[in-house]
Design a protein around this motif. Structure first.
Motif, PDB file in Angstrom:
ATOM      1  N   LEU A 175       0.722  -1.153   0.032  1.00 42.47           N
ATOM      2  CA  LEU A 175       0.103   0.064  -0.096  1.00 42.47           C
ATOM      3  C   LEU A 175       0.769   1.084   0.085  1.00 42.47           C
ATOM      4  O   LEU A 175       0.462   2.271  -0.483  1.00 42.47           O
ATOM      5  CB  LEU A 175      -1.030   0.128   1.271  1.00 42.47           C
ATOM      6  N   LYS A 176       2.039   1.171   0.588  1.00 41.66           N
ATOM      7  CA  LYS A 176       2.926   2.294   0.840  1.00 41.66           C
ATOM      8  C   LYS A 176       3.913   2.526  -0.369  1.00 41.66           C
ATOM      9  O   LYS A 176       4.127   3.703  -0.708  1.00 41.66           O
ATOM     10  CB  LYS A 176       3.546   2.234   2.231  1.00 41.66           C
ATOM     11  N   SER A 177       4.072   1.499  -1.205  1.00 34.44           N
ATOM     12  CA  SER A 177       5.046   1.595  -2.024  1.00 34.44           C
ATOM     13  C   SER A 177       4.908   1.149  -3.569  1.00 34.44           C
ATOM     14  O   SER A 177       5.570   1.296  -4.160  1.00 34.44           O
ATOM     15  CB  SER A 177       6.376   0.802  -1.633  1.00 34.44           C
ATOM     16  N   MET A 178       3.321   0.662  -3.851  1.00 34.29           N
ATOM     17  CA  MET A 178       3.351  -0.025  -5.104  1.00 34.29           C
ATOM     18  C   MET A 178       2.034   0.499  -5.803  1.00 34.29           C
ATOM     19  O   MET A 178       1.072   0.714  -4.927  1.00 34.29           O
ATOM     20  CB  MET A 178       3.167  -1.428  -5.021  1.00 34.29           C
ATOM     21  N   ASN A 179       1.995   0.784  -6.900  1.00 32.71           N
ATOM     22  CA  ASN A 179       0.811   0.887  -7.542  1.00 32.71           C
ATOM     23  C   ASN A 179      -0.065  -0.063  -8.145  1.00 32.71           C
ATOM     24  O   ASN A 179       0.586  -1.190  -8.263  1.00 32.71           O
ATOM     25  CB  ASN A 179       1.103   2.228  -8.581  1.00 32.71           C
ATOM     26  N   ALA A 180      -1.240   0.160  -8.806  1.00 36.23           N
ATOM     27  CA  ALA A 180      -2.108  -0.993  -9.353  1.00 36.23           C
ATOM     28  C   ALA A 180      -1.335  -1.647 -10.397  1.00 36.23           C
ATOM     29  O   ALA A 180      -1.273  -2.983 -10.153  1.00 36.23           O
ATOM     30  CB  ALA A 180      -3.335  -0.213  -9.554  1.00 36.23           C
ATOM     31  N   ASP A 181      -0.969  -0.990 -11.267  1.00 40.99           N
ATOM     32  CA  ASP A 181      -0.168  -1.536 -12.237  1.00 40.99           C
ATOM     33  C   ASP A 181       0.803  -2.554 -11.890  1.00 40.99           C
ATOM     34  O   ASP A 181       1.032  -3.676 -12.470  1.00 40.99           O
ATOM     35  CB  ASP A 181       0.449  -0.704 -13.500  1.00 40.99           C
ATOM     36  N   GLN A 182       1.710  -2.057 -10.892  1.00 41.62           N
ATOM     37  CA  GLN A 182       2.830  -2.901 -10.346  1.00 41.62           C
ATOM     38  C   GLN A 182       2.217  -4.086  -9.558  1.00 41.62           C
ATOM     39  O   GLN A 182       2.986  -5.165  -9.605  1.00 41.62           O
ATOM     40  CB  GLN A 182       3.841  -2.348  -9.569  1.00 41.62           C
ATOM     41  N   ILE A 183       1.401  -4.005  -8.829  1.00 43.40           N
ATOM     42  CA  ILE A 183       0.897  -5.222  -8.151  1.00 43.40           C
ATOM     43  C   ILE A 183       0.380  -6.319  -9.262  1.00 43.40           C
ATOM     44  O   ILE A 183       0.565  -7.461  -9.125  1.00 43.40           O
ATOM     45  CB  ILE A 183      -0.430  -4.876  -7.271  1.00 43.40           C
ATOM     46  N   ILE A 184      -0.571  -5.789 -10.273  1.00 38.16           N
ATOM     47  CA  ILE A 184      -1.230  -6.669 -11.141  1.00 38.16           C
ATOM     48  C   ILE A 184      -0.076  -7.423 -12.072  1.00 38.16           C
ATOM     49  O   ILE A 184      -0.003  -8.577 -12.433  1.00 38.16           O
ATOM     50  CB  ILE A 184      -1.931  -5.962 -12.129  1.00 38.16           C
ATOM     51  N   GLU A 185       1.048  -6.518 -12.279  1.00 37.56           N
ATOM     52  CA  GLU A 185       2.250  -7.193 -13.015  1.00 37.56           C
ATOM     53  C   GLU A 185       2.695  -8.448 -12.221  1.00 37.56           C
ATOM     54  O   GLU A 185       3.054  -9.507 -12.695  1.00 37.56           O
ATOM     55  CB  GLU A 185       3.181  -6.217 -13.083  1.00 37.56           C
TER      56      GLU A 185
END
Lengths: 770, 608
Positions: free
Chosen positions: B215-225
Motif C-alpha cells: 500500500l505504501k510503495s506500489m501502484n495498481a499496475d505494479q501489483i497486477i504485473e
C-alpha cells in the motif's frame, strides 16, 4: 447515419446497425430463429435455449438472443448441430409437459405446439413419472397451470418491467420452479397481459377457459373504447357473441399491452340490460315502439318545437363515446337541419385551448402522440393519474424509462403510482397546478410566494424548475387540471425549453379528442373555426348544400340553465348521461338541478345502450349499437385515428348512431341524407377538416394509424377569453378508476366484480412503499 | 418482533451494502435462527424493513435450501450422502439416523426436538461421513457415534448449537500436510500453531507487513504485473489467470469497484477453503487488502456459504480485529488507502458458487447466473466493475507480493504457478487437504500424502477436480496435476478435489449420486439443465434399482450430450461430464447392472 456491421447468416450477407442482436438481425432479414423467452423490448433471459445457433470461431452454439452482431460474423441457423439442439430443447420441455393439448385453451394457438410441429421430435424417449403440481386460481380472473408452464419468464417480465406491478415471480428451484404469487392471490392490476404473453396454456382467464377452441372463432381487430388511449383489442367472436378480447397478434400501437378494461371490459355488450327496442313515452310510461314510429315521433316533435320557439329552442349533446363520423353527423344535423349551434359534449381534455395556444405554430412539431412517448428522453406529467386513467400512456412512459433511459417528472397533488419512476416531482396542494404553470411561464411572483401558494418548499420548486430547464425535447402531458388560460401559460413556458418540446392533453373518454375535432361545440365548427367565421361557413354551406347559423350556441351548462328557464325546449342526447349522479356528494344539488331541468323539456330524445338515468326521463329512447356492432373511426388523446371494426351484427334491435341520425334527418325532410357507410362520412371529414386532411380510408384499411393535428389554422382565436371561460366549466370525471369508465363499465359484470381490487392495490402499494 | 440482538444484527446488516436488498438473505437466516420457520409475519416484517414486496422475499426463500417455511426440530440433523460421504458409508449413517429417530425426511419428532434431512455436500469431504446438527459439524462418523449423538440429543444434552458459536470442539481439526516430509507449505504454513487464527499469531508471522509495504510503495499496475508474473490461476475451478482477470477491470470507470471473495465452497469433494478460513482468516484479509489496492476498489465482501456458519463467525471476528487495528477502514496503515470489508452469508445453493449467481445472491436475489458478456469485471455487483476471486486465490496473494511473482511461479511448471491445496477424499488411508506444488502427480498426492488407497483395495477411478469433472480410470494415476495435463488425460483440474474410488465402488451409483446432486442444485433457469438433470436422475434411480432397459445407457449418454454445451451456465456441463465419462470409461459396469437386474457391488458399500 449510425454505425453498421456486416455479417453473414446462412450465406446471406446482411448489414445491420451496430449493437443489433443476432436474433433480430436474422428476423429483420427474413431468417426466422425460433425462441420462447426472447421478447423484443423486455429484458434478455437466454433461458429457453431455443435460439441456439452456430457462430463461426466460437466452440459452442450461441444463443442468438444475447449475441450482438459483430463485423464479419458468420452464423448458421439451420445446420445439423442447431437443428439437433432445438429438437433437444423441445424434447426436454415436453418431458414434464402434460401434453393435454386436446383440452388446453391454448391448443391451436400455442407456440410450444407450433414449435414442436415445426422443429421437434415426433416422439419422446421419456418414460419416467412427470413432475406435477395442481392448477391454481390465483385471482378472480386468472388461473395458473404449472405443469404446462415452460418457464420462459415472459409473464414475470411483463408484470415487472411492463406494468411495474411485480405480482409474479419464480418460486422454488430447479424443476420444482413455478411462477408464483407468493400467497393466495395476485396483488395486481388485473391487466391480464400475462395471459397474452404466455406462449403456452399456463396462464388462462376465467372468462375464456374451456369455452371454445381458437379455430372456432372469428377475429376482429378493433379499438378499445374505454379510455382515450386507443389500444387495439381483438375481439374473438363465435355465434355473434364476444368470447374474449385480447391483443393476440401483439400489433397495434399497444403491442404487448392491454389493460383490464380493454381485455375484460367488453361484456357489457351482451348485457341483458341492453335496450332492446326503441321506446316512446305514452301516458307517462316508456313503451316499446318500432323504429319508424319512434323516428317519426321525434321528427314531428322537433318540427313543432322549432316552429314555435325557433331553432335555438333545440339543443344537442354529442358524446366522447361516439365515432368521429357519428359526432360529425350530429353537429351537421344540428347546424344544417335544425339550424342552431346549441351543441356540446362532456369535455375533459382542453384541446380547444391547446389549439388556440398553438396558433401560428407547426402543430405536427408541437403535439405529442401516444407512440412518441416511447421515444421521449424527458417526460413531464402534470395532473391526472396515468396508471389508472391512461393505462397505455403509463405503459409507454415506463417503456421510455426502461428502454430509453428517459427521465420522468411529475406534478401532482396525489402520490400517484408513476412517482416510482420519477426523476423529479412536485407534490402540490390540489387545484394549484395552474398557478404553478403560471409561475413557471411568467415568474410574476417571487419564488417563495409561489412555493407557499402551491404548498412546496422554495428549494424543491427551484430545483424542479432547474431540472426541467435542462430537459431537452420534453414530452409534456397534462390532465384536465390544466385548462383554459393555464394551457396558454404551459405552451408559452414550453417554448422557452431546450430542443423541441411536445404537448399532449390527456382526456377521459375514447373519442374525447374526436368529439372536439368534429366541432361538437357551441363555439367552433369542425376544424376549430369559430362558428362565425365567414369563410368556413361559406365553405361548409357549399359542401352541405345549405346555410348555417353564425350565432354562438349554448354550452352544456348554459343549455341546462336554459332548460331550467324554459327557453330550451327540445334536446337530443346521443351517448351521454348528464343525469348520472356525481361521485362527489357535494355535487348532488347540481345533479338535482340537472334532473329538474331535463324534466322541464317538451322533448327529450336519448340514444344509448342502456336505460340510463337520463334515458329514464326521455320521451323517446333509441337503442344504440355498441362499439362492437358498428364501424367508424376514433381519435385518441394523441390525435391518432384508428378504425373501429364491426365484429357483431347489431344485437336486439339496436342501430348504430350513424344510421339513427341519417334516418332522423330523412324523417325531418332531408331526403338527400342517404344511408352511406362510415367511409363516405370520413371522406367528407377529410375533405372539409384541415386537421384530418391526411386521413384516408384506404390507409386505415391497411392498418396504418394516421395522426391528426387539431387544425391547420394560421390565425389566432378571435376571443381566447371566451374559450377559456368555456373550459372553466369542464368537469373531469372523478369516478374513473382502472376498473371504471362511466356508464358502460358499470354494466360489465367482470369490471364490477373486480372494482373492489382498486382499493386493495392502493393499500398494498402504500404498505410496502414500493 | 425480534430480540434486541437480532435487531442489532439487522441494522448492522443493512448498513453494509449500498442496496438494502443485499441484506435479505442473511437477514432471513438470522430471523430463522431466532424464530424458526419463516412465517408470513416474518416475510412481511422483512419486506417492509427492506422496502420489498412480500413476493420478492418469498421468491428468495424458496430458492435457498437452508431457508424454510416448514417447522424443524430444535436439533435439525442434516446428513450428507453426496459422493465423498457416500464413498465412506454415508448411506449407512443416513439409514441409522432414520431408523433411530423413526422419522421421515422433513418430519419433526413429536416432542419437537429432532428433525432429519438428507442433504448434499456440506464441505466435510475429507472428514466424511459427516452430518450437521443445525450449524454444527459432526465428522468422521461411525454408526456408534451417531447412536451416541442421538442419545445426547434425546436428552437435550446437545453441544452448543447457538448459531454464534465459533468453536467446533466436537469436530476434529482437519488434517493437513504438516507432518509430511516433502510438504510445501505456503498457504498452510501458519496452521500448525494452535492459535493460528488469532491476529497476534498472524502478526508474529509478519502478517499484514506485505500489505503495508504494498500500500505504501506500489501502484495498481505494479501489483497486477507481479500477480501476472506469478502464473497464479483461479483456484475456484475455472483456472483463469488471476492477473489477467484483474487487468480487465476498467480503471477509468467512474463507478465504484468491488472485490468479492468467493467462499461459497460447495463443489462436492472440495473442502480446501475451509481450513484457510478456519485457521488463517487474516491471511485472506491481507490478500484482499492487496487485491483491493490493485483493483482500486474500496469495498469488498466475503461471501461464505451458509453451511459454514462457524467460519462466518470466525472470519467476521477476524475482520473486526483487523478494523480495530486499522488494517481495514479509512487510511489503512496510514497509507491514505481506504477499504471496507464485510462478510456475507449464503443460505444453501450450490449455484451461487458461479460468480455471477453469487453476485445476484449478494444483491439479495435468487441465485440465477447472469448473461455473459458483460463479464463482472465490467458489469458486476450493483452494475459496477467487480472481481470475484476464490479464497485460496486471494490467500496466495500476500505470498506472491512478499516474495515476488517469479518466486511463486517457480513452485510449479510453466503456466501453473505456485502450490495448490488438494482435498483428497474417498477411499484413501488419510483423507485430507494437502498443499503441494502444481505439477505434482496424482500418484504422489494419493500415495505419498493421502497414504494410498485403503488397505487391501485397488484403485478403480479418480475424479481429479471435483464432482463436475470427468471420471478418470486408474491408469491415469501418473498424470501431473496441471490444468493442461489433466485436460490431456480427459478431465479437468477444477476445484482440486481429488475423489479416490477403489474397486468396491459402483460407478453407476457414483453417477447416480452426482446426477441427483445436479438435479437438486439446478437453478431452473434454462431448459436443458432444469429438465435434463432431473430426467437423468430418474433414469439413474430406475436403472440402479434394477429396472434398467438396454436403451437406457445410450439414452443417458444422449441426454447428457444434449445438456452439454447448451446451457446458460457451466452447471449443465458439470452435470453432463461425469455421466458421459462414466458411460465411456465404465460401460461394462452399466451392462452388468442390466444382466443382474441389480447393482453388482451394492453389498460392498460399507463404512470404512
Amino acid at each position: 447515419m449510425a454505425e453498421t456491421v456486416t455479417l453473414t447468416i446462412n450465406d446471406k450477407v446482411i448489414t445491420v446497425p451496430a449493437g443489433t442482436l443476432l436474433i433480430e438481425a436474422a428476423r429483420q432479414n427474413g431468417i426466422h430463429i425460433p425462441s420462447f423467452c426472447y421478447v423484443k423490448d423486455l429484458s434478455l433471459q437466454a433461458a429457453c435455449r431455443m435460439c441456439l445457433v452456430e457462430v463461426e470461431k466460437t466452440p459452442k452454439l450461441q444463443v442468438a438472443c444475447t449475441t450482438v452482431c459483430t463485423h464479419g460474423m458468420v452464423a448458421r441457423t439451420e445446420s445439423k448441430p442447431v437443428i439437433e439442439a432445438r429438437r433437444a430443447v423441445l424434447e426436454f420441455l415436453l418431458t414434464n409437459h402434460p401434453l393435454d393439448c386436446p383440452v388446453c385453451d391454448k391448443g391451436g394457438e400455442c407456440e410450444l405446439q407450433d414449435m414442436t410441429f415445426k422443429y421437434g421430435p415426433g416422439t419422446s424417449r421419456f418414460i419416467e413419472e412427470k413432475e406435477h403440481q395442481p392448477e391454481e386460481q390465483v385471482s378472480p380472473i386468472i388461473f395458473f397451470d404449472a405443469p404446462r408452464c415452460i418457464l420462459c419468464y415472459r409473464c414475470v417480465r411483463i408484470c415487472d418491467e411492463g406494468m411495474d406491478v411485480k405480482a409474479l415471480e419464480p418460486i422454488g428451484r430447479g424443476v420444482k420452479t413455478i411462477i408464483g404469487t407468493g400467497h393466495d392471490t395476485l396483488d395486481c392490476e388485473d391487466c391480464g397481459n400475462c395471459i397474452d404473453i404466455c406462449p403456452v396454456g399456463a396462464i388462462t382467464s376465467e372468462e375464456y377457459r374451456y369455452k371454445t377452441r381458437p379455430w372456432e372463432l372469428k377475429y376482429y381487430g378493433t379499438v378499445c373504447t374505454h379510455c382515450s388511449n386507443g389500444c387495439k383489442t381483438t375481439l374473438s367472436v363465435r355465434n355473434n357473441t364476444i368470447i374474449r378480447a385480447n391483443n393476440r397478434d401483439r400489433t397495434g400501437m399497444n403491442e404487448d399491452f392491454l389493460c383490464v378494461k380493454g381485455r375484460f371490459g367488453f361484456d357489457y355488450v351482451g348485457s341483458s340490460d341492453r335496450l332492446k327496442t326503441p321506446l316512446v313515452r305514452r301516458q307517462e310510461r316508456l313503451e316499446p315502439a318500432t323504429w319508424s314510429e319512434a323516428v317519426q315521433f321525434v321528427a314531428d316533435r322537433l318540427g313543432e318545437i322549432r316552429k314555435a320557439g325557433g331553432p335555438d329552442s333545440i339543443g344537442a349533446l354529442g358524446s366522447p363515446r361516439l365515432t368521429n363520423e357519428e359526432n360529425y353527423l350530429l353537429q351537421k344535423f344540428m347546424r344544417l337541419i335544425v339550424g342552431t349551434n346549441n351543441i356540446d359534449h362532456h369535455r375533459t381534455g382542453d384541446y380547444a385551448s391547446l389549439e388556440a395556444a398553438l396558433a401560428r405554430r407547426d402543430r405536427r412539431e408541437a403535439l405529442l402522440n401516444v407512440d412518441q412517448i416511447k421515444e421521449a428522453r424527458n417526460i413531464l406529467v402534470i395532473g391526472d393519474d396515468p396508471t389508472t386513467q391512461q393505462p397505455l400512456v403509463a405503459f409507454n412512459i415506463r417503456f421510455a424509462v426502461r428502454r430509453r433511459g428517459a427521465r420522468v417528472f411529475i406534478i401532482n397533488s396525489k402520490r400517484i403510482k408513476l412517482l416510482r419512476k420519477a426523476a423529479g416531482s412536485l407534490l402540490l396542494t390540489a387545484g394549484k397546478e395552474a398557478e404553478l404553470v403560471a409561475f413557471l411561464a411568467h415568474h410574476e411572483k417571487s419564488l417563495e410566494q409561489a412555493a407557499a401558494e402551491i404548498g412546496e418548499t422554495p428549494e424543491a420548486l427551484k430545483n424542479f424548475e432547474m431540472e426541467l430547464r435542462g430537459a431537452e425535447d420534453l414530452a409534456i402531458l397534462f390532465g384536465a387540471e390544466i385548462r383554459g388560460n393555464a394551457v396558454n401559460d404551459l405552451v408559452e413556458w414550453a417554448t422557452t425549453l431546450p430542443g423541441a418540446p411536445r404537448l399532449m392533453a390527456l382526456s377521459d373518454f375514447a373519442n374525447s379528442r374526436g368529439a372536439m375535432d368534429m366541432g361538437v361545440s357551441p363555439l367552433w365548427l369542425p376544424g376549430y373555426a369559430p362558428v362565425h367565421d365567414a369563410h368556413t361557413l361559406e365553405q361548409l354551406g357549399r359542401a352541405w348544400n345549405g346555410t348555417l347559423p353564425n350565432r354562438k350556441g349554448l354550452s352544456q351548462p348554459e343549455m341546462f340553465k336554459a332548460m331550467g328557464e324554459g327557453t330550451l325546449k327540445g334536446m337530443l342526447i346521443f351517448g351521454a348521461n348528464p343525469a348520472e349522479p356525481s361521485a362527489n356528494p357535494a355535487d348532488r344539488s347540481v345533479d338535482n338541478d340537472a334532473v329538474a331541468a331535463l324534466k322541464k323539456l317538451e322533448l327529450l330524445v336519448v340514444s344509448d345502450l342502456f336505460l340510463t338515468e337520463t334515458a329514464k326521463l326521455a320521451d323517446v329512447v333509441f337503442p344504440a349499437a355498441s362499439f362492437a356492432e358498428k364501424a367508424g373511426t376514433m381519435t385518441n388523446c394523441g390525435g391518432q385515428v384508428q378504425r373501429l371494426q364491426r365484429a357483431l351484427l347489431p344485437l336486439f334491435d339496436a342501430r348504430p348512431d350513424l344510421a339513427i341520425l341519417t334516418e332522423l334527418a330523412r324523417a325531418c325532410g332531408a331526403l338527400d341524407w342517404l344511408h352511406v357507410p362510415w367511409t363516405e362520412v370520413l371522406k367528407e371529414i377529410a375533405r372539409l377538416h384541415p386537421g384530418y386532411a391526411g386521413v384516408s380510408v384506404s390507409s386505415l384499411m391497411r392498418g396504418e394509424i394516421p395522426c391528426t393535428v387539431l387544425s391547420a389554422r394560421k390565425e389566432a382565436w378571435p376571443d381566447a377569453g371566451e374559450l377559456h371561460r368555456l373550459a372553466a366549466s369542464m368537469r373531469p370525471n372523478t369516478s374513473r378508476s382502472l376498473y371504471a369508465s362511466g356508464s358502460l363499465a358499470s354494466h360489465s359484470p367482470t369490471l364490477v366484480q373486480l372494482q373492489p381490487r382498486a382499493a386493495v392495490q392502493e393499500a398494498f402499494v402504500e404498505k410496502y412503499q414500493m | 418482533m425480534f430480540s434486541p440482538q437480532t435487531e442489532e444484527k439487522f441494522s448492522k446488516l443493512v448498513s453494509r451494502y449500498p442496496s438494502k436488498r443485499s441484506a435479505l438473505i442473511p437477514m432471513l437466516l438470522f430471523a430463522q435462527d431466532e424464530k424458526g420457520p419463516l412465517t408470513g409475519e416474518i416475510v412481511d416484517y422483512v419486506a417492509r424493513y427492506l422496502h420489498l414486496t412480500p413476493l420478492e422475499v418469498e421468491e428468495v426463500i424458496s430458492f435457498y435450501s437452508m431457508l424454510t417455511k416448514k417447522p424443524r426440530g430444535k436439533f435439525h440433523l442434516q446428513v450428507c450422502t453426496n459422493i465423498s460421504c457416500m464413498l465412506r458409508g454415508a448411506d449407512k449413517i443416513w439409514e441409522r439416523v432414520k431408523e433411530k429417530t423413526g422419522l421421515k425426511p422433513g418430519q419433526v419428532s413429536a416432542d419437537g426436538v429432532v428433525s432429519i434431512e438428507e442433504v448434499e455436500c456440506m464441505g466435510a469431504c475429507t472428514t466424511a461421513p459427516a452430518l450437521q446438527v443445525n450449524y454444527d459439524f459432526y465428522e468422521n462418523l461411525t454408526v456408534e457415534r451417531v447412536d451416541q449423538l442421538l442419545e445426547d440429543l434425546g436428552r437435550r444434552k446437545g453441544p452448543d448449537t447457538s448459531p454464534d458459536s465459533e468453536q467446533m470442539e466436537s469436530s476434529p481439526r482437519r488434517r493437513h500436510d504438516a507432518e509430511h516430509p516433502r510438504a510445501t507449505r505456503l498457504l498452510t504454513a501458519g496452521m500448525a500453531a494452535k492459535d493460528s487464527r488469532s491476529l497476534e499469531n498472524f502478526l508474529a508471522r509478519e502478517g499484514y507487513q506485505t500489505a503495508e509495504k504494498v500500500l505504501k510503495s506500489m501502484n495498481a499496475d505494479q501489483i497486477i504485473e507481479e500477480v501476472k508474473k506469478s502464473g497464479l490461476r483461479g483456484r475456484g475451478g475455472a483456472g483463469f489467470s488471476t492477473g489477467m482477470k484483474w487487468g480487465f477491470v476498467p480503471r477509468q470507470s467512474p463507478k465504484p469497484k468491488y472485490l468479492v471473495c468467493n467462499a461459497d465452497e460447495s463443489e462436492p469433494g472440495t473442502c480446501k477453503d475451509r481450513p484457510l478460513l478456519e485457521y488463517d482468516p487474516h491471511q485472506l484479509i491481507e490478500g484482499m487488502i492487496i487485491a483491493a489496492r490493485a483493483l482500486e476498489c474500496h469495498q469488498a465482501y466475503i461471501y461464505i456459504r451458509g453451511e459454514y456458519r462457524y467460519l462466518f463467525n470466525i472470519v467476521s471476528r477476524a475482520v473486526e480485529e483487523a478494523y480495530a487495528r486499522g488494517f481495514l477502514g479509512k487510511n489503512i496503515f496510514g497509507s491514505g488507502w481506504n477499504l471496507e470489508l464485510a462478510t456475507h452469508t449464503g443460505a444453501g445453493a450450490y449455484i451461487c458458487g458461479e460468480e455471477t449467481a453469487l453476485l445476484e445472491s449478494l444483491e439479495g436475489k435468487r441465485g440465477y447466473p447472469r448473461i455473459k458478456p458483460p463479464f463482472p469485471a465490467v458489469v458486476g455487483l450493483y452494475g459496477c466493475p467487480t472481481v470475484v476471486n476464490n479464497v485460496e486465490t486471494l490467500s496466495a496473494i500476500p505470498h506472491i507480493l512478499k516474495n515476488g511473482g517469479e518466486w511463486y511461479a517457480k513452485f510449479g511448471p510453466e503456466k501453473n504457478g505456485g502450490t495448490r491445496l488438494f482435498s483428497v477424499s474417498g477411499h484413501v488411508e488419510r483423507p485430507g487437504n494437502y498443499e503441494v506444488p502444481m505439477g505434482t502427480t496424482l500418484r504422489t498426492l494419493i500415495e505419498d500424502f493421502a497414504g494410498g488407497v485403503r488397505q487391501g483395495h485397488q484403485l478403480k477411478a479418480i475424479i481429479p477436480g471435483g464432482s463436475s469433472t470427468p471420471i478418470l480410470t486408474a491408469d491415469k494415476i501418473d498424470t501431473p496435476l496441471t490444468f493442461e495435463d489433466i485436460a490431456k488425460a480427459g478431465s479437468m483440474l477444477g476445484s482440486g478435489a481429488v475423489i479416490v474410488m477403489d474397486e468396491t465402488t459402483c460407478i453407476v451409483n457414483v453417477a447416480r449420486v452426482l446426477t441427483r446432486f445436479y438435479a437438486h442444485e439446478s437453478c431452473g433457469w434454462c431448459v436443458p439443465c432444469r429438465e435434463g438433470t432431473v430426467w437423468m436422475r430418474k433414469i439413474f434411480n430406475r436403472y440402479h434399482d434394477g429396472f434398467g432397459r438396454k436403451e437406457d445407457i445410450d439414452l443417458l449418454d444422449s441426454v447428457a450430450k444434449k445438456i452439454l454445451g447448451h446451457t446458460h451456465c457451466p452447471l449443465g456441463d458439470a452435470s453432463a461430464m461425469p455421466v458421459i465419462s462414466a458411460i465411456k470409461n465404465f460401460r461394462s459396469e452399466f451392462e452388468e447392472h442390466l444382466k443382474l437386474g441389480a447393482c453388482p457391488l451394492e453389498k460392498n458399500l460399507v463404512a470404512v
